[in-house]
Design a protein around this motif. Sequence first.
Motif, short mmCIF file in Angstrom:
data_model
loop_
_atom_site.label_atom_id
_atom_site.label_comp_id
_atom_site.label_asym_id
_atom_site.label_seq_id
_atom_site.Cartn_x
_atom_site.Cartn_y
_atom_site.Cartn_z
N THR A 69 0.84 -1.28 0.04
CA THR A 69 0.01 -0.03 -0.04
C THR A 69 0.98 1.28 0.12
O THR A 69 0.62 2.45 -0.36
CB THR A 69 -0.95 0.19 1.06
OG1 THR A 69 -1.63 -1.03 1.23
CG2 THR A 69 -2.01 1.13 1.36
N GLY A 70 1.90 1.36 0.75
CA GLY A 70 2.84 2.31 0.94
C GLY A 70 2.52 2.97 2.29
O GLY A 70 1.90 2.00 3.14
N VAL A 71 3.12 3.97 3.03
CA VAL A 71 2.80 4.39 4.28
C VAL A 71 1.62 5.13 4.63
O VAL A 71 1.26 5.54 5.62
CB VAL A 71 4.07 5.45 4.60
CG1 VAL A 71 5.53 4.62 4.42
CG2 VAL A 71 4.04 6.73 3.82
N PHE A 72 0.56 5.49 3.62
CA PHE A 72 -0.45 5.82 3.69
C PHE A 72 -1.74 5.39 2.78
O PHE A 72 -1.37 4.59 1.99
CB PHE A 72 -0.59 7.32 3.57
CG PHE A 72 -0.44 7.81 2.09
CD1 PHE A 72 -1.64 8.09 1.30
CD2 PHE A 72 0.91 7.74 1.41
CE1 PHE A 72 -1.41 8.45 0.17
CE2 PHE A 72 0.73 8.20 0.07
CZ PHE A 72 -0.27 8.58 -0.66
N ASP A 73 -2.79 5.40 3.32
CA ASP A 73 -4.00 5.00 2.69
C ASP A 73 -5.12 6.12 2.72
O ASP A 73 -4.67 7.28 3.04
CB ASP A 73 -4.52 3.88 3.13
CG ASP A 73 -5.46 2.87 2.08
OD1 ASP A 73 -5.61 3.26 1.36
OD2 ASP A 73 -5.84 1.76 2.52
N TYR A 74 -6.25 5.86 2.19
CA TYR A 74 -7.20 6.92 2.16
C TYR A 74 -8.42 6.33 3.02
O TYR A 74 -8.80 5.13 2.88
CB TYR A 74 -7.97 7.15 0.55
CG TYR A 74 -6.58 7.72 -0.19
CD1 TYR A 74 -6.51 9.16 0.07
CD2 TYR A 74 -6.00 7.21 -0.74
CE1 TYR A 74 -5.53 9.63 -0.98
CE2 TYR A 74 -4.92 7.47 -1.78
CZ TYR A 74 -4.58 8.75 -1.81
OH TYR A 74 -3.77 9.49 -2.66
N ASP A 75 -8.94 7.19 3.78
CA ASP A 75 -10.40 6.58 4.39
C ASP A 75 -11.43 6.99 3.68
O ASP A 75 -11.58 7.49 2.09
CB ASP A 75 -10.76 7.51 5.79
CG ASP A 75 -10.68 9.03 5.53
OD1 ASP A 75 -11.12 9.53 4.42
OD2 ASP A 75 -10.89 9.61 6.74
N ALA A 76 -12.71 6.73 3.76
CA ALA A 76 -13.78 6.82 3.28
C ALA A 76 -14.32 8.32 2.37
O ALA A 76 -14.85 8.25 1.66
CB ALA A 76 -15.36 6.42 4.02
N GLU A 77 -13.70 9.20 3.31
CA GLU A 77 -13.69 10.66 2.57
C GLU A 77 -12.82 11.20 1.82
O GLU A 77 -12.66 12.12 1.44
CB GLU A 77 -13.93 11.58 3.96
CG GLU A 77 -15.08 11.05 4.78
CD GLU A 77 -15.28 12.01 6.16
OE1 GLU A 77 -14.09 13.01 6.32
OE2 GLU A 77 -16.00 11.75 6.93
#
Length: 182
Positions: A69-77
Amino acid sequence: MIILEETLISDDLRDVRFCCDLKQCKGACCVEGDAGAPLEEEEISLLEDYIEIIKLFMVPNGIMEVEITGVFDYDAEGKYVTPLVNGNECCFVYMEDDVARCAIEKAFQEKKIPFPKPISCHLYPVRISEVGGKDAINYHKWSICNKAIENGMKFNLPLYRFVEDALIRKYGRLWYNKLVNL
């Protein structure tokens, strides 16, 4: 509601008593929930710069998630958050004495990286959102923290004192001193 400079501060910061009891909750805030911890853009750069060092303190599943994924992802917003392992714990979680701990914080404590952990984690259970161009600083009430409420009442520790270091890190000592004197 308290207004201080460019911040809107919930009365809960003054009124709620709070003191984490990791022996009771086992670090559940790092394991439960529907998304990872919120990240600021600058924190993503820091995580990318220091991920090889942080990996030294991570568990294999967390490392694999970061590699995918990497060091970050995205939430539902669509906001930046830490990635989750199998939709559960934060990828930076490792267990110590049956308590969820943070590999980022461990790397900092070992003096390997220059930052303690994401500010949202440092501030928890305080959450910051944006309202009308201002930071809205609120208490995130969650049942997993019930023992922390009991503990806070036992020690008569206001929430703003519990997160003092994090608030100073985010807004500065002068801002915090003004908050205390309101």
